[in-house]
Design a protein around this motif. Structure first.
Motif, PDB file in Angstrom:
ATOM      1  N   THR A  99       0.411  15.942  -3.926  1.00 23.74           N
ATOM      2  CA  THR A  99       0.160  14.778  -3.113  1.00 23.74           C
ATOM      3  C   THR A  99       1.508  14.477  -2.314  1.00 23.74           C
ATOM      4  OG1 THR A  99       1.008  13.124  -4.724  1.00 23.74           O
ATOM      5  CG2 THR A  99      -1.504  13.588  -4.384  1.00 23.74           C
ATOM      6  N   SER A 146      -0.110   4.172   3.179  1.00 24.59           N
ATOM      7  CA  SER A 146      -1.878   4.500   2.888  1.00 24.59           C
ATOM      8  C   SER A 146      -1.837   4.925   1.753  1.00 24.59           C
ATOM      9  CB  SER A 146      -2.337   5.407   4.177  1.00 24.59           C
ATOM     10  OG  SER A 146      -3.494   5.822   3.617  1.00 24.59           O
ATOM     11  N   SER A 147      -2.420   4.273   0.811  1.00 22.23           N
ATOM     12  CA  SER A 147      -2.651   4.768  -0.609  1.00 22.23           C
ATOM     13  C   SER A 147      -3.287   5.895  -0.709  1.00 22.23           C
ATOM     14  CB  SER A 147      -3.307   3.484  -1.548  1.00 22.23           C
ATOM     15  OG  SER A 147      -2.306   2.521  -1.626  1.00 22.23           O
ATOM     16  N   ASN A 148      -4.488   6.151  -0.060  1.00 23.07           N
ATOM     17  CA  ASN A 148      -5.092   7.441   0.067  1.00 23.07           C
ATOM     18  C   ASN A 148      -4.195   8.587   0.502  1.00 23.07           C
ATOM     19  OD1 ASN A 148      -7.638   6.877  -0.901  1.00 23.07           O
ATOM     20  ND2 ASN A 148      -8.462   6.242   0.772  1.00 23.07           N
ATOM     21  N   TYR A 149      -3.554   8.486   1.543  1.00 28.01           N
ATOM     22  CA  TYR A 149      -2.701   9.760   2.097  1.00 28.01           C
ATOM     23  C   TYR A 149      -1.330   9.668   1.349  1.00 28.01           C
ATOM     24  CZ  TYR A 149      -6.352  10.782   5.564  1.00 28.01           C
ATOM     25  OH  TYR A 149      -7.436  11.343   6.109  1.00 28.01           O
ATOM     26  N   VAL A 170      -3.281  10.295  -2.847  1.00 26.88           N
ATOM     27  CA  VAL A 170      -4.489  11.002  -3.172  1.00 26.88           C
ATOM     28  C   VAL A 170      -4.520  12.388  -2.413  1.00 26.88           C
ATOM     29  CG1 VAL A 170      -7.092  10.801  -3.351  1.00 26.88           C
ATOM     30  CG2 VAL A 170      -5.764   8.572  -3.800  1.00 26.88           C
ATOM     31  N   HIS A 171      -4.465  12.133  -1.220  1.00 28.83           N
ATOM     32  CA  HIS A 171      -4.485  13.487  -0.349  1.00 28.83           C
ATOM     33  C   HIS A 171      -3.571  14.437  -0.794  1.00 28.83           C
ATOM     34  CE1 HIS A 171      -3.920  16.031   2.995  1.00 28.83           C
ATOM     35  NE2 HIS A 171      -2.800  15.591   3.181  1.00 28.83           N
ATOM     36  N   CYS A 217      -8.435  16.217   2.762  1.00 30.92           N
ATOM     37  CA  CYS A 217      -8.498  14.907   3.479  1.00 30.92           C
ATOM     38  C   CYS A 217      -9.297  13.723   3.026  1.00 30.92           C
ATOM     39  CB  CYS A 217      -8.660  15.114   4.876  1.00 30.92           C
ATOM     40  SG  CYS A 217      -7.623  16.541   5.631  1.00 30.92           S
ATOM     41  N   THR A 218      -8.694  12.756   2.531  1.00 31.00           N
ATOM     42  CA  THR A 218      -9.670  11.447   2.316  1.00 31.00           C
ATOM     43  C   THR A 218      -9.498  10.439   3.232  1.00 31.00           C
ATOM     44  OG1 THR A 218      -7.666  10.588   1.180  1.00 31.00           O
ATOM     45  CG2 THR A 218      -9.218  11.933  -0.100  1.00 31.00           C
ATOM     46  N   TRP A 236       0.933  -1.126  -0.014  1.00 28.96           N
ATOM     47  CA  TRP A 236       0.105  -0.040  -0.030  1.00 28.96           C
ATOM     48  C   TRP A 236       0.850   1.165   0.014  1.00 28.96           C
ATOM     49  CZ3 TRP A 236      -4.937  -1.207  -0.893  1.00 28.96           C
ATOM     50  CH2 TRP A 236      -5.465  -2.564  -0.409  1.00 28.96           C
TER      51      TRP A 236
END
Length: 545
Positions: free
Chosen positions: A515, A497-500, A503-504, A542-543, A238
């Motif tokens: 990002t 964390s793939s989102n943070y 993406v974020h 924030c996601t 991740w």
């Protein structure tokens, strides 16, 4: 048959023998009988203290050598012990009875275990003592513990990175199981000299109650952070290891599994932790985080490494041209302390090594408005350093110790903020959420402050980093400007964390959302990166994690 005392006694475990011994005890009142056991050519004598009218012992499964778990250590336990006895060269069957009799958990029932039985022998219905022998945590606190939870066997499993077991006697987890790490070969041939080395995080423990909570799964973590017994054969990737999204994932990936509870600093085996209030809660732990890192590094540098499954083979780390040494949370603290030492293993004319610290930078005392708060914070830092020094026997950043002259301020070298601002000479990138709940959760009650004050302190601390080439104690050795990424999402870590990570975003000050991944790659490419949000948050998107 053994000779001793007034004659020769048949000490084989027969019910008739036990009946005669107990009947005699009841008939003649309190007495003491001696017996000798021949075990693997070692003769050990022990004393049986038996009371004619004892109080009934309460069950106590934490009593060492109480093999039948009835609260006392008596001839029934001796009988069970002899039924499992193997000597030092054979292995017992591993079933519960023999596992309980194996007081040092070495797989054998021999004279050493019998000495423990001797030391713990209390007699029929006399409660056994919890401290008669000090056992490793996995036998002192048996899973599942009351009120706790065992590790989730599915958590983290995947197919991306594959396990490598470290076969070194002192590169071991808290419970003595072997250290492990995970590897993946780069898909692209042109990236076979680009490496990512990651230190997993997961907090730490420094006292008997905290380590017990950790082992038992009574708080945030479980025994999976203290043992490799639950380490999967392969794990999912991740964040920076996300094979489908992260461009840095097309590197040779090494993920070092965290199981030492010492933030990768420890160099001590068989540390004894004992409770002042519960005599049964006494056990030993190994704090060998630095040794696990050291042995993994030696293996990687020495030659090609193959995963236990045989499916992944990576070339020697000594052929690397780019190395990114990273860590999150406790892994970030470990990376800070170890990074200059890790860098010393490479020829800088052949290998560029840089670091990423994900979290772990609380407000430093210098930025606090109230001088009294600075004193309180420094006092706590000193106390924590002294506890860790005593318990872990940690590996220290030698340049920090030398710069402080080995004097009374040596304890500053355990503080991530102080070392980052003064003693890390390897180029590094700091990512920190300015409302990170983990450090805020200890900082705020310690000083009686607010989240706003904590966030202001983090921002002020991050703002000091770009100037360390002139302000640091080792400024003469620093020829780089750290990269800084300060989000405001109340998120602890982001590297995995793939989102943070992917993406974020946070506005870079020029109206461009970046990002963490983009900011890091720009810094690696030579750009100056200082991206820090305000508080309250102004530019963080924030996601969910």
């Amino acid at each position: 048959m053994c000779s001793g005392g007034r004659g020769t006694y048949d000490m084989r475990p027969r019910k008739s023998n036990l009946f005669i011994w107990r009947r005699a005890a009841r008939r003649i009142g309190p007495w003491v009988a001696s017996a000798t056991l021949c075990l693997s050519a070692v003769v050990v004598t022990f004393t049986l203290a038996v009371s004619a009218s004892p109080a009934h012992a309460q069950p106590g499964p934490n009593v060492p050598c109480d093999i039948d778990e009835d609260g006392d250590v008596d001839l029934d336990d001796y009988t069970a012990f002899v039924s499992c006895m193997t000597g030092p060269l054979a292995t017992h069957d591993g079933m519960q009875t023999c596992a309980f009799a194996d007081s040092n958990s070495d797989g054998h029932l021999d004279a050493l275990d019998f000495q423990s039985l001797q030391a713990c022998f209390s007699g029929l219905n006399n409660p056994g003592a919890g401290t008669c022998v000090i056992r490793p945590i996995d036998t002192a606190l048996r899973l599942p513990c009351s009120g706790g939870s065992a590790p989730d066997p599915s958590q983290g499993a995947g197919l991306d990175l594959h396990k490598v077991t470290i076969n070194a006697p002192d590169a071991i987890c808290n419970d003595g199981s072997p250290g492990v790490f995970y590897i993946r070969r780069a898909d692209s041939a042109q990236h076979l000299t680009r490496w990512v080395l990651y230190l997993e995080g997961g907090g730490s423990c420094t006292d008997v109650e905290g380590c017990a909570e950790r082992w038992c799964g009574s708080s945030f973590h479980t025994a999976a952070k203290m043992s490799s017994l639950w380490a999967h054969d392969a794990i999912a990737g991740w964040g920076i290891f996300d094979l489908s999204q992260s461009t840095l994932a097309d590197s040779i990936l090494v993920y070092l599994y965290y199981c030492s509870s010492d933030e990768w600093w420890g160099q001590r085996s068989n540390a004894v932790l004992a409770s002042d209030t519960d005599p049964n809660m006494t056990y030993t732990l190994h704090f060998r985080g630095h040794r696990i890192l050291e042995e993994a590094l030696n293996m990687l540098l020495a030659g090609s490494v193959t995963s236990d499954s045989g499916t992944q083979v990576i070339p020697p780390l000594s052929t690397a041209t780019e190395v990114l040494f990273t860590g999150s949370s406790g892994g970030a603290n470990g990376a800070r302390l170890n990074v200059d030492w890790v860098a010393s293993h490479f020829d800088p004319t052949q290998t560029t090594l840089r670091a990423v610290f994900d979290a772990g930078l609380s407000p430093v005392p210098d930025v606090l408005v109230d001088p009294a708060d600075a004193v309180i914070l420094e006092d706590r830092t000193q106390l924590e350093a002294e506890v860790k020094q005593d318990l872990y026997r940690p590996f220290w950043d030698e340049s920090c110790i030398q710069a402080l002259g080995g004097g009374p301020n040596w304890w500053r070298c355990v503080n991530g903020g102080y070392t980052s601002l003064n003693h890390i000479t390897t180029p590094f990138f700091q990512r920190m959420d300015i409302t990170d709940p983990r450090p805020a959760g200890s900082f705020i009650p310690l000083l009686g402050s607010t989240l706003d004050e904590f966030a202001d302190g983090v921002i002020a601390s991050l703002m000091l980093l770009p100037n360390i080439d002139t302000t640091a104690s080792e400024a003469g050795q620093i020829s780089f400007v750290p990269g800084v990424f300060g989000s405001n999402c109340g998120q602890h870590t982001a590297l995995t964390s793939s989102n943070y990570f992917l993406v974020h975003t946070v506005d870079d000050g020029n109206g461009i959302p970046r990002t963490f991944d983009e900011a890091l790659r720009a810094w690696l490419g030579g750009s100056s990166i200082f991206i820090v949000d305000d508080h309250p948050a102004q530019s963080s998107t924030c996601t969910p994690p």
